[in-house]
Scaffold this motif. Sequence first.
Motif, PDB file in Angstrom:
ATOM      1  N   ASP A   1       0.507   5.440  -0.138  1.00 29.44           N
ATOM      2  CA  ASP A   1      -0.492   6.593   0.084  1.00 29.44           C
ATOM      3  C   ASP A   1      -0.730   7.299  -1.113  1.00 29.44           C
ATOM      4  OD1 ASP A   1       1.821   7.987   0.613  1.00 29.44           O
ATOM      5  OD2 ASP A   1       0.907   9.244   2.037  1.00 29.44           O
TER       6      ASP A   1
ATOM      7  N   PHE B   1      -3.164   2.932   6.944  1.00 25.29           N
ATOM      8  CA  PHE B   1      -3.913   2.655   5.497  1.00 25.29           C
ATOM      9  C   PHE B   1      -5.222   1.777   5.839  1.00 25.29           C
ATOM     10  CE2 PHE B   1       0.633   3.212   4.293  1.00 25.29           C
ATOM     11  CZ  PHE B   1       0.162   3.641   3.104  1.00 25.29           C
TER      12      PHE B   1
ATOM     13  N   ALA C   1       0.931  -1.035  -0.062  1.00 26.05           N
ATOM     14  CA  ALA C   1      -0.005  -0.044   0.075  1.00 26.05           C
ATOM     15  C   ALA C   1       0.793   1.261  -0.087  1.00 26.05           C
ATOM     16  CB  ALA C   1      -0.901   0.112   1.218  1.00 26.05           C
TER      17      ALA C   1
ATOM     18  N   THR D   1      -9.801  -7.061  -1.281  1.00 23.46           N
ATOM     19  CA  THR D   1      -9.720  -6.227  -0.268  1.00 23.46           C
ATOM     20  C   THR D   1      -8.411  -6.545   0.730  1.00 23.46           C
ATOM     21  OG1 THR D   1     -12.043  -5.340  -0.466  1.00 23.46           O
ATOM     22  CG2 THR D   1     -10.939  -4.637   1.782  1.00 23.46           C
TER      23      THR D   1
ATOM     24  N   ASN E   1      -2.199  -1.558  -3.831  1.00 14.57           N
ATOM     25  CA  ASN E   1      -3.602  -0.737  -3.785  1.00 14.57           C
ATOM     26  C   ASN E   1      -3.756   0.215  -4.977  1.00 14.57           C
ATOM     27  OD1 ASN E   1      -1.623   0.762  -2.673  1.00 14.57           O
ATOM     28  ND2 ASN E   1      -2.740   2.209  -1.371  1.00 14.57           N
TER      29      ASN E   1
ATOM     30  N   GLN F   1      -8.065  -1.463   2.289  1.00 15.77           N
ATOM     31  CA  GLN F   1      -7.636  -1.065   0.654  1.00 15.77           C
ATOM     32  C   GLN F   1      -8.294  -2.044  -0.071  1.00 15.77           C
ATOM     33  OE1 GLN F   1      -5.788   1.783  -0.129  1.00 15.77           O
ATOM     34  NE2 GLN F   1      -6.056   2.458   1.974  1.00 15.77           N
ATOM     35  N   GLU F   2      -8.692  -1.357  -1.325  1.00 19.69           N
ATOM     36  CA  GLU F   2      -8.882  -2.101  -2.449  1.00 19.69           C
ATOM     37  C   GLU F   2      -7.721  -2.246  -3.260  1.00 19.69           C
ATOM     38  OE1 GLU F   2     -11.732  -3.434  -3.427  1.00 19.69           O
ATOM     39  OE2 GLU F   2     -12.684  -2.732  -1.380  1.00 19.69           O
TER      40      GLU F   2
END
Length: 335
Positions: free
Chosen positions: A160, A205, A158, A198, A235, A208-209
């Motif tokens: 951001d 985080f 992930a 997911t 993500n 998250q998809e």
Amino acid sequence: MGQGTKRTIGVYGAAGHTGKFVANELRRRGWSPVLVGRDARLHELYPGADVRIAAVDDAAALDRALAGVGLVINCAGPFLETADPIVRAALRAGAHYLDVTAEQPSARAILAQFGNAAAEANVVVSPAFAFYGALADLLTTAAMGDWPKADTVTIAMALDRWWPTPGTRITGKRNTARRIVISDGQPTFVADPPHRRTWDFPAPFEAQEMIELPFSEIVTIAHHVQAREIHSYINLAPLTDIRNPDTPPPRAEDESGRSAQTFAMDVVVEHGNEQRRATAQGRDIYAFSAPLIVEGAERILNGRAKRAGTAAAGELFDAPDFLASLAEHLTVTFR
């Protein structure tokens, strides 16, 4: 496995975004690296340093540039164009080789083609020694512990946000090869369309998809970890950034030059009914790659690599100890 007095480290691509982080990390640790690149602007970037100019298609210039170098760190992509000639030059110089590629075809080619030559030269050749590639490999190896094999390895990354460097954009345009995962023990193309799911990360985080989008970590892990399935997800949010041509490059937010980007990487290994998990969190995937690869370089030159030849990070070092050495830059938890 030492290199005697040949302990100088060369950085190819020292003018690039990641190359600058690597050069500065080496200097921070007390090294005076040889800084190599394709044009003379290196002299302006590093006044008074040992700067050498060499194009990747000029074998003689590469030989001169790597003279006296005990290890070369290649930060110049696209690595499908640079890795092969620089590995060959490193072998001619009797030098170890590391790079920061996220490109699966490059990492696979280097590991497959140079094993015998590197072993005969008693040097280490290790591609993808960076955020993509080595970090997931080290987390997987540490999580495996005493397991000789796993049923599944799942990597979830992930970010951001993703401010791509010019080099990342160039590599993305040129690297059109279909991506692979390991399925039923064999390299297999990612499904079309890619699998989505997911994933629950630690804060900040959280849920998250994700989409299956593997990088060089599949190659490094599969090189030495026996697992029936190895899959990697990222993500969706940063992909929107990198696919937008108007997204700017990284911007320094502190004196070290790091951006404000944050990341998490979650690795889950499963064997039978048991599950082990390793999670890492840090900042700026480009900047983080510098202490990671420099730590590897120092350990290799200090004779701490487990063997010569082509190898991934998890094959070369004690993974928990290596991760612990990065505590200034990385928070790692096991459960």
